[in-house]
Design a protein around this motif. Structure first.
Motif, PDB file in Angstrom:
ATOM      1  N   ARG A  66       0.840  -1.206   0.000  1.00 33.50           N
ATOM      2  CA  ARG A  66       0.000   0.000   0.000  1.00 33.50           C
ATOM      3  C   ARG A  66       0.872   1.251   0.000  1.00 33.50           C
ATOM      4  O   ARG A  66       0.612   2.211  -0.725  1.00 33.50           O
ATOM      5  N   ALA A  67       1.939   1.240   0.842  1.00 30.53           N
ATOM      6  CA  ALA A  67       2.855   2.385   0.890  1.00 30.53           C
ATOM      7  C   ALA A  67       3.527   2.593  -0.464  1.00 30.53           C
ATOM      8  O   ALA A  67       3.698   3.724  -0.924  1.00 30.53           O
ATOM      9  N   LYS A  68       3.891   1.500  -1.122  1.00 34.07           N
ATOM     10  CA  LYS A  68       4.527   1.595  -2.439  1.00 34.07           C
ATOM     11  C   LYS A  68       3.567   2.190  -3.467  1.00 34.07           C
ATOM     12  O   LYS A  68       3.936   3.070  -4.252  1.00 34.07           O
ATOM     13  N   ALA A  69       2.325   1.723  -3.458  1.00 33.25           N
ATOM     14  CA  ALA A  69       1.330   2.204  -4.418  1.00 33.25           C
ATOM     15  C   ALA A  69       0.949   3.656  -4.165  1.00 33.25           C
ATOM     16  O   ALA A  69       0.783   4.445  -5.092  1.00 33.25           O
ATOM     17  N   GLU A  70       0.830   4.015  -2.880  1.00 34.23           N
ATOM     18  CA  GLU A  70       0.358   5.357  -2.535  1.00 34.23           C
ATOM     19  C   GLU A  70       1.432   6.423  -2.665  1.00 34.23           C
ATOM     20  O   GLU A  70       1.159   7.545  -3.102  1.00 34.23           O
ATOM     21  N   TYR A  71       2.670   6.084  -2.302  1.00 34.55           N
ATOM     22  CA  TYR A  71       3.730   7.094  -2.260  1.00 34.55           C
ATOM     23  C   TYR A  71       4.849   6.870  -3.275  1.00 34.55           C
ATOM     24  O   TYR A  71       5.704   7.734  -3.450  1.00 34.55           O
ATOM     25  N   GLY A  72       4.869   5.711  -3.917  1.00 31.18           N
ATOM     26  CA  GLY A  72       5.893   5.436  -4.926  1.00 31.18           C
ATOM     27  C   GLY A  72       7.264   5.144  -4.360  1.00 31.18           C
ATOM     28  O   GLY A  72       8.271   5.241  -5.060  1.00 31.18           O
ATOM     29  N   ILE A  73       7.328   4.766  -3.065  1.00 30.01           N
ATOM     30  CA  ILE A  73       8.616   4.505  -2.429  1.00 30.01           C
ATOM     31  C   ILE A  73       9.083   3.079  -2.722  1.00 30.01           C
ATOM     32  O   ILE A  73       8.330   2.249  -3.229  1.00 30.01           O
ATOM     33  N   ASN A  74      10.330   2.794  -2.378  1.00 33.68           N
ATOM     34  CA  ASN A  74      10.847   1.432  -2.437  1.00 33.68           C
ATOM     35  C   ASN A  74      10.411   0.696  -1.174  1.00 33.68           C
ATOM     36  O   ASN A  74      10.365   1.287  -0.091  1.00 33.68           O
ATOM     37  N   VAL A  75      10.113  -0.586  -1.298  1.00 32.28           N
ATOM     38  CA  VAL A  75       9.696  -1.354  -0.119  1.00 32.28           C
ATOM     39  C   VAL A  75      10.455  -2.671  -0.047  1.00 32.28           C
ATOM     40  O   VAL A  75      10.972  -3.172  -1.052  1.00 32.28           O
ATOM     41  N   THR A  76      10.507  -3.214   1.159  1.00 32.33           N
ATOM     42  CA  THR A  76      11.186  -4.476   1.413  1.00 32.33           C
ATOM     43  C   THR A  76      10.591  -5.118   2.657  1.00 32.33           C
ATOM     44  O   THR A  76       9.968  -4.431   3.474  1.00 32.33           O
ATOM     45  N   ALA A  77      10.816  -6.413   2.800  1.00 32.00           N
ATOM     46  CA  ALA A  77      10.411  -7.102   4.024  1.00 32.00           C
ATOM     47  C   ALA A  77      11.558  -7.157   5.020  1.00 32.00           C
ATOM     48  O   ALA A  77      11.385  -7.624   6.145  1.00 32.00           O
ATOM     49  N   ASP A  78      12.732  -6.659   4.625  1.00 34.58           N
ATOM     50  CA  ASP A  78      13.960  -6.785   5.412  1.00 34.58           C
ATOM     51  C   ASP A  78      14.301  -5.477   6.124  1.00 34.58           C
ATOM     52  O   ASP A  78      14.702  -4.495   5.485  1.00 34.58           O
ATOM     53  N   ASN A  79      14.173  -5.453   7.447  1.00 37.00           N
ATOM     54  CA  ASN A  79      14.497  -4.252   8.217  1.00 37.00           C
ATOM     55  C   ASN A  79      15.960  -3.855   8.088  1.00 37.00           C
ATOM     56  O   ASN A  79      16.295  -2.662   8.061  1.00 37.00           O
ATOM     57  N   LYS A  80      16.841  -4.827   8.010  1.00 38.63           N
ATOM     58  CA  LYS A  80      18.273  -4.534   7.889  1.00 38.63           C
ATOM     59  C   LYS A  80      18.576  -3.828   6.572  1.00 38.63           C
ATOM     60  O   LYS A  80      19.453  -2.957   6.513  1.00 38.63           O
ATOM     61  N   GLU A  81      17.859  -4.170   5.536  1.00 40.36           N
ATOM     62  CA  GLU A  81      18.060  -3.512   4.236  1.00 40.36           C
ATOM     63  C   GLU A  81      17.738  -2.023   4.337  1.00 40.36           C
ATOM     64  O   GLU A  81      18.417  -1.184   3.742  1.00 40.36           O
ATOM     65  N   VAL A  82      16.715  -1.703   5.099  1.00 42.40           N
ATOM     66  CA  VAL A  82      16.352  -0.288   5.299  1.00 42.40           C
ATOM     67  C   VAL A  82      17.505   0.450   5.975  1.00 42.40           C
ATOM     68  O   VAL A  82      17.909   1.532   5.542  1.00 42.40           O
ATOM     69  N   VAL A  83      18.045  -0.131   7.037  1.00 40.73           N
ATOM     70  CA  VAL A  83      19.137   0.504   7.775  1.00 40.73           C
ATOM     71  C   VAL A  83      20.369   0.666   6.885  1.00 40.73           C
ATOM     72  O   VAL A  83      21.007   1.721   6.876  1.00 40.73           O
ATOM     73  N   GLU A  84      20.692  -0.358   6.142  1.00 39.50           N
ATOM     74  CA  GLU A  84      21.889  -0.333   5.293  1.00 39.50           C
ATOM     75  C   GLU A  84      21.746   0.608   4.110  1.00 39.50           C
ATOM     76  O   GLU A  84      22.754   1.049   3.542  1.00 39.50           O
ATOM     77  N   SER A  85      20.507   0.969   3.749  1.00 36.40           N
ATOM     78  CA  SER A  85      20.269   1.817   2.572  1.00 36.40           C
ATOM     79  C   SER A  85      20.034   3.281   2.918  1.00 36.40           C
ATOM     80  O   SER A  85      19.907   4.107   2.010  1.00 36.40           O
ATOM     81  N   SER A  86      19.966   3.628   4.202  1.00 42.95           N
ATOM     82  CA  SER A  86      19.479   4.956   4.591  1.00 42.95           C
ATOM     83  C   SER A  86      20.469   5.737   5.444  1.00 42.95           C
ATOM     84  O   SER A  86      21.244   5.163   6.206  1.00 42.95           O
ATOM     85  N   GLU A  87      20.374   7.070   5.316  1.00 39.70           N
ATOM     86  CA  GLU A  87      21.132   7.965   6.186  1.00 39.70           C
ATOM     87  C   GLU A  87      20.368   8.210   7.483  1.00 39.70           C
ATOM     88  O   GLU A  87      20.948   8.327   8.559  1.00 39.70           O
ATOM     89  N   ILE A  88      19.045   8.301   7.352  1.00 38.95           N
ATOM     90  CA  ILE A  88      18.158   8.508   8.497  1.00 38.95           C
ATOM     91  C   ILE A  88      17.134   7.382   8.512  1.00 38.95           C
ATOM     92  O   ILE A  88      16.557   7.045   7.472  1.00 38.95           O
ATOM     93  N   VAL A  89      16.930   6.796   9.694  1.00 35.07           N
ATOM     94  CA  VAL A  89      15.969   5.706   9.825  1.00 35.07           C
ATOM     95  C   VAL A  89      14.894   6.111  10.835  1.00 35.07           C
ATOM     96  O   VAL A  89      15.210   6.526  11.956  1.00 35.07           O
ATOM     97  N   VAL A  90      13.642   5.989  10.437  1.00 41.67           N
ATOM     98  CA  VAL A  90      12.513   6.265  11.327  1.00 41.67           C
ATOM     99  C   VAL A  90      11.968   4.940  11.832  1.00 41.67           C
ATOM    100  O   VAL A  90      11.528   4.097  11.038  1.00 41.67           O
ATOM    101  N   LEU A  91      12.024   4.749  13.150  1.00 46.92           N
ATOM    102  CA  LEU A  91      11.441   3.545  13.740  1.00 46.92           C
ATOM    103  C   LEU A  91       9.956   3.803  13.966  1.00 46.92           C
ATOM    104  O   LEU A  91       9.566   4.446  14.943  1.00 46.92           O
ATOM    105  N   SER A  92       9.135   3.323  13.054  1.00 46.34           N
ATOM    106  CA  SER A  92       7.699   3.605  13.112  1.00 46.34           C
ATOM    107  C   SER A  92       6.881   2.345  13.360  1.00 46.34           C
ATOM    108  O   SER A  92       5.770   2.210  12.847  1.00 46.34           O
ATOM    109  N   VAL A  93       7.462   1.420  14.149  1.00 50.50           N
ATOM    110  CA  VAL A  93       6.700   0.251  14.612  1.00 50.50           C
ATOM    111  C   VAL A  93       6.047   0.598  15.947  1.00 50.50           C
ATOM    112  O   VAL A  93       6.386   1.603  16.574  1.00 50.50           O
ATOM    113  N   LYS A  94       5.128  -0.228  16.394  1.00 59.58           N
ATOM    114  CA  LYS A  94       4.446   0.012  17.669  1.00 59.58           C
ATOM    115  C   LYS A  94       5.438  -0.156  18.830  1.00 59.58           C
ATOM    116  O   LYS A  94       6.403  -0.922  18.728  1.00 59.58           O
ATOM    117  N   PRO A  95       5.217   0.574  19.940  1.00 58.78           N
ATOM    118  CA  PRO A  95       6.170   0.541  21.057  1.00 58.78           C
ATOM    119  C   PRO A  95       6.537  -0.860  21.541  1.00 58.78           C
ATOM    120  O   PRO A  95       7.687  -1.116  21.895  1.00 58.78           O
TER     121      PRO A  95
END
Length: 264
Positions: free
Chosen positions: A42-71
């Motif tokens: 849904r995020a990919k379709a709505e915003y056109g961003i890249n998506v993955t199921a791998d949290n580590k891939e997000v960290v390795e690909s980004s300068e800034i990481v937003v932890l937006s999971v539930k507490p």
């Protein structure tokens, strides 16, 4: 990619939408992960961003990481990604109750962390966000983060001791306001106004009143007095609200909210 989101739910989507709309990041510069496939698609379709199921891939690909999971998922998520976090990377959190000290302990090393508390009006570009950096974040890095957070509303840098108060004052308060609007609309419907029209009148009255507080700089009590004519309709409504404990109920609800946040 420069900006990553671990979790692509409603709040992450609101932040992404504001950032992309303001041109701070392009969709192709953003990556989001989510264990829930329909959510990330849904995020990919709505915003056109890249998506993955791998949290580590997000960290390795980004300068800034937003932890937006539930507490409740913060500890397990941080345990999964902490070894992938690089020196100089900025982690932005949006979870109530998760202190900078607790977050630092979970990462187990020096990490640049900015604790924030946004709210759902970010979805319409009218969010209110508090930000609090740890000792590893430079003034320049904080300024950069604030510019990103400003894409979906207002931002204030606050001391961490106020973060639980922020949760009750702006983080959770849209729910109180929605209840107030709903109650006003119910009363209007009871007096014969069509439901859709009642919501519009009530919501616009709340929106306009809030704008008056922000733009006139007048005390809310002064603005209230301007509406209350002697012996008039408004002062009678105010009398009934006071008699029913309106202000006390709001204060007690917010104190309970802040207490829960402290103990999360």
């Amino acid at each position: 990619m420069k900006l990553g989101f671990i979790g692509t739910g409603n709040m992450a989507g609101a932040i992404m939408g504001g950032i992309i709309k303001k041109g701070i990041f392009k969709p192709e510069e953003i990556i989001g992960s989510d264990i829930f496939e329909p959510g990330r698609e849904r995020a990919k379709a709505e915003y056109g961003i890249n998506v993955t199921a791998d949290n580590k891939e997000v960290v390795e690909s980004s300068e800034i990481v937003v932890l937006s999971v539930k507490p409740q998922f913060y500890a397990s998520t941080i345990a999964e990604i902490k070894d992938s976090v690089k020196e100089g990377q900025i982690i932005i959190t949006i979870a109530p109750g998760k202190t900078l000290e607790w977050l630092g302990e979970q990462f187990g090393k020096a990490v640049k962390i900015i604790r924030t508390m946004p709210n759902t009006p970010a979805m319409v570009g009218e969010g209110m966000t508090a930000a609090c950096p740890n000792e590893h974040v430079t003034e320049e890095e904080l300024k950069y983060a604030v510019s990103i957070l400003s894409a979906f509303g207002k931002v204030e840098v606050v001391p961490e001791r106020l973060m639980d108060v922020v949760v009750s004052t702006s983080g959770s308060s849209p729910a109180y306001v929605f209840m107030f609007i709903e109650a006003m609309a119910d009363a209007a419907v009871a007096d014969g106004m069509p439901r859709a029209q009642a919501y519009k009148f009530a919501a616009q009255a709340v929106y306009g009143s809030a704008k008056m507080v922000l733009e006139t700089g007048k005390h809310p009590g002064e603005l209230k007095d301007m509406v209350c004519s002697p012996g008039g309709t408004t002062i009678e409504a105010v009398r009934v609200l006071e008699n029913m404990g309106f202000r006390s109920a709001v204060i007690e609800a917010m104190k309970a909210c802040a207490e829960i946040s402290k103990n999360m």
